[in-house]
Design an enzyme around this catalytic site. Structure first.
Site, PDB file in Angstrom:
ATOM      1  N   ILE A 140       0.856  -1.195   0.000  1.00 33.32           N
ATOM      2  CA  ILE A 140       0.000   0.000   0.000  1.00 33.32           C
ATOM      3  C   ILE A 140       0.892   1.246   0.000  1.00 33.32           C
ATOM      4  O   ILE A 140       0.496   2.310  -0.444  1.00 33.32           O
ATOM      5  CB  ILE A 140      -0.965  -0.035   1.207  1.00 33.32           C
ATOM      6  CG1 ILE A 140      -2.130   0.926   0.991  1.00 33.32           C
ATOM      7  CG2 ILE A 140      -0.233   0.235   2.511  1.00 33.32           C
ATOM      8  CD1 ILE A 140      -3.283   0.700   1.946  1.00 33.32           C
ATOM      9  N   TYR A 156      -2.647  -8.294  16.752  1.00 33.10           N
ATOM     10  CA  TYR A 156      -1.675  -8.859  15.807  1.00 33.10           C
ATOM     11  C   TYR A 156      -1.575 -10.376  16.010  1.00 33.10           C
ATOM     12  O   TYR A 156      -1.677 -11.161  15.056  1.00 33.10           O
ATOM     13  CB  TYR A 156      -0.333  -8.173  16.063  1.00 33.10           C
ATOM     14  CG  TYR A 156       0.874  -8.728  15.363  1.00 33.10           C
ATOM     15  CD1 TYR A 156       0.985  -8.736  13.982  1.00 33.10           C
ATOM     16  CD2 TYR A 156       1.958  -9.210  16.115  1.00 33.10           C
ATOM     17  CE1 TYR A 156       2.134  -9.217  13.360  1.00 33.10           C
ATOM     18  CE2 TYR A 156       3.104  -9.675  15.504  1.00 33.10           C
ATOM     19  CZ  TYR A 156       3.192  -9.680  14.127  1.00 33.10           C
ATOM     20  OH  TYR A 156       4.323 -10.153  13.522  1.00 33.10           O
TER      21      TYR A 156
END
Ligand code: AKB
Length: 324
Positions: free
Chosen positions: A34, A142
């Site tokens: 990204i 995470y």
């Protein structure tokens, strides 16, 4: 025919080193992230680079259909410390992103998917030596999403025959700035040690987690990706190198940076995460199934890393500056 590899999250700590090693081994490698394409100092001009938001299923399918990779290295993820800032976003990037990648690889019959898991899949109450199979009770988003990624990948292998393989990385250390991990205190001892001559670590001196020098981590990914499927008895493997206390890292750093001053001021939140992770990983299955073996000890890493960080800082004094 040349094997084509596509790396997601390629602009991160692991991706750029992985691209270099895969290319040196003769693969045709495409990077995607990204983030914008890194500059020529970090990435050769002839590496194709694609802008990709892994949370966008259509974008994932469209890019993978265009590139037609044989192997996908799915690295895109938000790490543990940054992941706690906006857990909902971490869920989206790590979980939705992984489902999108797996689903596209299934549809397009990609030959192999290699996934980077982590010691953050583990949680409190672990034995001193932590094998592959213990209850996984992560405390961070995470970790939660990486457990899910491991399980989804294994499901896609058993249900659809998608060849999914994963390593559980220790905290990785290299001459590049990591993106918001809790294991970063180890690297900052080196980078701030060279830059400033001192570092105040956000953990206790007796903190002990598994760590690894990046070249070993990259080699593990490549070796696992090349292992014959028939020799793999599982999808996800612990891999280990060394497990020093923070104080032992500081001692090693001071052998290469004489006079460096490393102090400890634990941050409660990050310390709790570190205390929930394994102290030492048992990587017997990886050793048996695909011949995994680390090369670098802590002191060998120190010897290799300090001159690299020095050279980088000489070229670009701002490189390892940070605001935390
Ligand atoms: C982190 O600290 O979040 C990572 C990891 C151990 O996976 N470096």
């Amino acid at each position: 025919m040349t094997t084509r590899c596509l790396v997601t999250g390629a602009g991160g700590q692991v991706g750029l080193d992985l691209i270099r090693v895969l290319r040196a081994r003769g693969f045709d490698v495409h990077g995607s992230d990204i983030a914008p394409r890194p500059g020529p100092a970090q990435l050769d001009d002839d590496v194709p680079w694609h802008s990709l938001d892994v949370t966008d299923a259509d974008a994932v399918e469209s890019l993978f259909s265009k590139v037609r990779p044989h192997r996908v290295f799915h690295l895109a993820a938000i790490l543990s410390a940054r992941g706690e800032e906006v857990p909902q976003r971490t869920y989206h990037v790590n979980q939705t992103g992984t489902v999108n990648v797996l689903e596209t690889c299934r549809k397009l019959e990609v030959e192999r998917v290699i996934f980077t898991s982590t010691i953050a899949v583990f949680g409190p109450g672990l034995p001193e030596l932590v094998p592959d199979d213990v209850p996984l009770q992560p405390t961070t988003m995470y970790g939660v999403t990486k457990v899910a990624g491991e399980m989804l990948g294994d499901y896609y292998w058993r249900r659809f025959g998608l060849d999914f393989r994963a390593v559980r990385f220790p905290g990785l250390i290299s001459a590049s700035l990591p993106g918001g991990g809790t294991s970063d205190y180890a690297l900052f001892m080196y980078t701030d040690g060279v830059r400033l001559g001192h570092y105040e670590a956000f953990c206790r001196a007796d903190t002990r987690i598994p760590l690894m020098y990046m070249p070993d981590g990259i080699r593990a990914l490549v070796e696992l990706s090349e292992a014959p499927r028939g020799s793999l008895r599982r999808s996800t493997y612990n891999i280990a190198a060394f497990s020093p206390t923070a104080e032992q890292i500081a001692a090693s750093v001071s052998t290469a940076i004489p006079g460096v001053k490393i102090t400890f001021a634990p941050d409660a939140h990050r310390q709790a995460i570190l205390d929930s992770w394994p102290r030492v990983l048992d990587d017997d299955n990886a050793r048996q199934d695909w011949g995994w073996q680390p090369e670098f000890t802590l002191d060998q890493m120190t010897e290799a890393l300090v001159p690299k960080i020095r050279a980088l800082i000489e070229q670009n004094p701002e490189l390892f500056e940070r605001d935390h």
